[in-house]
Design an enzyme around this catalytic site. Structure first.
Site, PDB file in Angstrom:
ATOM      1  N   THR A  97       0.857  -1.174   0.000  1.00 50.45           N
ATOM      2  CA  THR A  97       0.000   0.000   0.000  1.00 50.45           C
ATOM      3  C   THR A  97       0.900   1.233   0.000  1.00 50.45           C
ATOM      4  O   THR A  97       1.582   1.508   0.989  1.00 50.45           O
ATOM      5  CB  THR A  97      -0.926   0.022   1.223  1.00 50.45           C
ATOM      6  OG1 THR A  97      -1.782  -1.126   1.184  1.00 50.45           O
ATOM      7  CG2 THR A  97      -1.789   1.278   1.237  1.00 50.45           C
ATOM      8  N   LYS A 172      -7.538   1.099  -2.791  1.00 54.46           N
ATOM      9  CA  LYS A 172      -7.122   0.729  -1.429  1.00 54.46           C
ATOM     10  C   LYS A 172      -7.339   1.892  -0.470  1.00 54.46           C
ATOM     11  O   LYS A 172      -7.722   1.687   0.697  1.00 54.46           O
ATOM     12  CB  LYS A 172      -5.649   0.302  -1.421  1.00 54.46           C
ATOM     13  CG  LYS A 172      -5.108  -0.084  -0.041  1.00 54.46           C
ATOM     14  CD  LYS A 172      -5.868  -1.258   0.587  1.00 54.46           C
ATOM     15  CE  LYS A 172      -5.385  -1.568   2.003  1.00 54.46           C
ATOM     16  NZ  LYS A 172      -4.079  -2.238   2.036  1.00 54.46           N
ATOM     17  N   LYS A 240       0.023   5.338   8.461  1.00 54.00           N
ATOM     18  CA  LYS A 240       0.733   5.531   7.193  1.00 54.00           C
ATOM     19  C   LYS A 240      -0.248   5.572   6.040  1.00 54.00           C
ATOM     20  O   LYS A 240      -0.195   6.464   5.177  1.00 54.00           O
ATOM     21  CB  LYS A 240       1.754   4.406   6.994  1.00 54.00           C
ATOM     22  CG  LYS A 240       2.620   4.515   5.735  1.00 54.00           C
ATOM     23  CD  LYS A 240       2.085   3.710   4.563  1.00 54.00           C
ATOM     24  CE  LYS A 240       2.224   2.214   4.778  1.00 54.00           C
ATOM     25  NZ  LYS A 240       1.802   1.448   3.576  1.00 54.00           N
TER      26      LYS A 240
END
Length: 290
Positions: A97, A172, A240
């Protein structure tokens, strides 16, 4: 069956690479900590090597699942990077990701070298990786995706192409945005029941059968009730990911007020020492507040 390299053997990559080997692919692995790659090879029968370039050499597909933008650049670029070892026509599949920007950057570099590139972040957590039932959201050239999809199927419950390069990463982000608000709502619901003197188990048994039901509720309410947060995706990694979402929202003009708020709640959890707790630990913050 294909010759496949897998770069990055964390809690996701380790079992994902194992599924590839179990499905009959010829797998070579690389991990920044070499001992882990050697342990994987001893367990699964594949081959461990010292650099991404060595892992990629002669492979049809190179899969990666590392930490962040910089980690991805490190395994792709330079003399020891995967791109240097890949043969023309080979396809790089990135399960990390990361930002859509680094995806497009590396996809362009790959294209100049005659390589395919598919961004393919995953959802489903450690359990999904171990059980081979991940949701995989992809971006990139249609032909590259069509070639890679049967290999990805080794650990996927669903795999779909959403568009050109970066579309998988944007999807995502949608996933993480949806989860952030949902987990906070679940934490507040369980905390509210607790403070009102109700049994969390009894409440969940009823409300989970209606519109409030969710994967998070079904799989995390017991551990949330027990104040145990050693399962699933860590708060540090969620922050993150949410940072990527918020940066991208600033670029696109999207409004993400709930996501921004929950990101700050996760920051509070980090200050409590919960950076490695799973994301359901939002309820620990509420309990601390009273």
């Amino acid at each position: 069956m294909a010759k496949v390299a897998f770069l990055g053997l964390g809690v996701m990559g380790y079992p994902m690479a194992g599924h590839l080997q179990a499905k009959g692919h010829e797998v070579t692995v690389y991990n920044r900590t070499g001992a882990k790659a050697e342990a994987w090879a001893a367990e699964h029968g594949g081959r461990a090597v010292a650099t991404p370039a060595a892992a990629a050499e002669g492979c049809d597909f190179v899969m990666a699942c590392v930490g962040n933008d910089d980690d991805l650049r490190a395994v792709c670029l330079g003399e020891t990077g995967a791109f240097a070892g890949m043969k023309p026509g080979a396809i790089f599949v990135d399960h990390t990701t990361v930002s859509a920007a680094v995806t497009r950057e590396l996809s362009a570099v790959a294209a100049e070298a005659g390589l395919g590139f598919v961004d393919a972040p995953v959802s489903g957590g450690q359990a999904g990786a171990e059980n081979g039932v991940l949701s995989v959201m992809c971006g990139g050239n249609q032909a590259a995706y069509d070639a890679a999809e049967p290999v990805i199927a080794a650990y996927a419950k669903i795999c779909r192409r959403l568009g050109e390069s970066g579309a998988g990463q944007i999807t995502k982000m949608c996933n993480q945005i949806a989860i952030a608000g949902l987990v906070q709502g679940l934490a507040e619901s369980l905390h509210f029941a607790e403070k009102a003197g109700l049994s969390i188990s009894d409440v969940v048994e009823v409300i989970s059968q209606g519109a409030a039901g969710s994967w998070q509720m079904a799989n995390r309410y017991k551990t949330m009730e027990a104040d145990t947060f050693e399962f699933g995706f860590a708060v540090d990694w969620m922050r993150k990911d949410l940072g990527i979402c918020l940066d991208t929202a600033n670029e696109t003009g999207a409004s993400l007020p709930v996501t921004a708020l929950v990101d700050q709640f996760y920051k509070d959890v980090q200050k409590m020492g919960g950076g490695r707790w799973d994301t359901s630990s939002l309820i620990a913050r509420l309990r601390k507040l009273g």
